[in-house]
Design an enzyme around this catalytic site. Structure first.
Site, mmCIF file in Angstrom:
data_model
loop_
_atom_site.group_PDB
_atom_site.id
_atom_site.type_symbol
_atom_site.label_atom_id
_atom_site.label_comp_id
_atom_site.label_asym_id
_atom_site.label_seq_id
_atom_site.Cartn_x
_atom_site.Cartn_y
_atom_site.Cartn_z
ATOM 1 N N HIS A 61 44.773 -92.682 -31.092
ATOM 2 C CA HIS A 61 45.265 -91.143 -31.295
ATOM 3 C C HIS A 61 44.251 -90.191 -31.170
ATOM 4 O O HIS A 61 43.250 -90.433 -32.037
ATOM 5 C CB HIS A 61 45.869 -90.995 -32.364
ATOM 6 C CG HIS A 61 47.153 -91.544 -32.785
ATOM 7 N ND1 HIS A 61 48.438 -90.980 -32.328
ATOM 8 C CD2 HIS A 61 47.666 -92.771 -33.173
ATOM 9 C CE1 HIS A 61 49.507 -91.793 -32.630
ATOM 10 N NE2 HIS A 61 48.925 -92.953 -33.342
ATOM 11 N N TYR A 117 58.832 -64.093 -29.467
ATOM 12 C CA TYR A 117 57.895 -63.133 -29.080
ATOM 13 C C TYR A 117 58.441 -62.673 -27.644
ATOM 14 O O TYR A 117 58.438 -61.325 -27.395
ATOM 15 C CB TYR A 117 56.649 -63.775 -28.834
ATOM 16 C CG TYR A 117 55.432 -62.933 -28.268
ATOM 17 C CD1 TYR A 117 54.736 -61.798 -29.135
ATOM 18 C CD2 TYR A 117 55.254 -63.102 -26.901
ATOM 19 C CE1 TYR A 117 54.136 -60.996 -28.441
ATOM 20 C CE2 TYR A 117 54.260 -62.279 -26.456
ATOM 21 C CZ TYR A 117 53.540 -61.099 -27.069
ATOM 22 O OH TYR A 117 52.931 -60.317 -26.425
ATOM 23 N N GLN A 121 59.669 -58.768 -26.654
ATOM 24 C CA GLN A 121 58.864 -58.204 -25.542
ATOM 25 C C GLN A 121 59.974 -57.646 -24.684
ATOM 26 O O GLN A 121 59.759 -56.505 -24.207
ATOM 27 C CB GLN A 121 57.960 -59.049 -24.661
ATOM 28 C CG GLN A 121 56.720 -59.412 -25.618
ATOM 29 C CD GLN A 121 55.931 -58.447 -26.229
ATOM 30 O OE1 GLN A 121 55.522 -57.416 -25.365
ATOM 31 N NE2 GLN A 121 55.742 -58.404 -27.629
#
Length: 131
Positions: A61, A117, A121
């Site tokens: 990983h 967001y 907008q």
């Protein structure tokens, strides 16, 4: 952490997972230590940020930060290809990665936050762009 280039402000991180051929459980002890230092070297050479590396006995990983110019597939190609070559040149034993891998993106905000967001907008009346 937010970083920038001449033309971009970014915060791109990739979670990369890959396995050795035949999923052998041999990534332990000195092998894991050598691989960790090789992954750090590769990231330094390529201008990447190795945030975290966890080497399990049968898989790896990595959490890597990168500028937007580097495609995720290129980053994986660098990490797997160069690490196998350098490991094999520097050690008596050999390592070979499978062709497959997993890569996921991560950043400082969640999918829900981005969606909210964008909705906000759209609802703005003044037409100004804000970041």
């Amino acid at each position: 952490m937010v970083k920038s280039t001449r033309h971009a402000v970014y915060e791109l991180y990739y979670h990369v997972v890959f396995i050795p051929e035949y999923r052998e459980q041999r990534l332990t002890g000195a092998t894991a230590d050598r691989l960790h230092s090789i992954f750090e070297e590769i990231c330094d050479d390529k201008g990447l940020e190795l945030v975290e590396a966890e080497i399990m006995p049968d898989h790896v990983h990595l959490f890597i930060g990168s500028p937007p110019k580097n495609a995720p597939s290129l980053i994986v190609n660098w990490v797997k290809g160069i690490s196998a070559r350098w490991y094999n040149e520097r050690s008596d034993d050999r390592i070979k990665w499978t062709r497959s891998y997993y890569v996921g993106t991560a950043g400082s905000v969640s999918k829900d936050a981005v969606e909210q967001y964008i909705r906000e907008q759209k609802d703005k009346q003044d037409g100004e762009w804000s970041a």
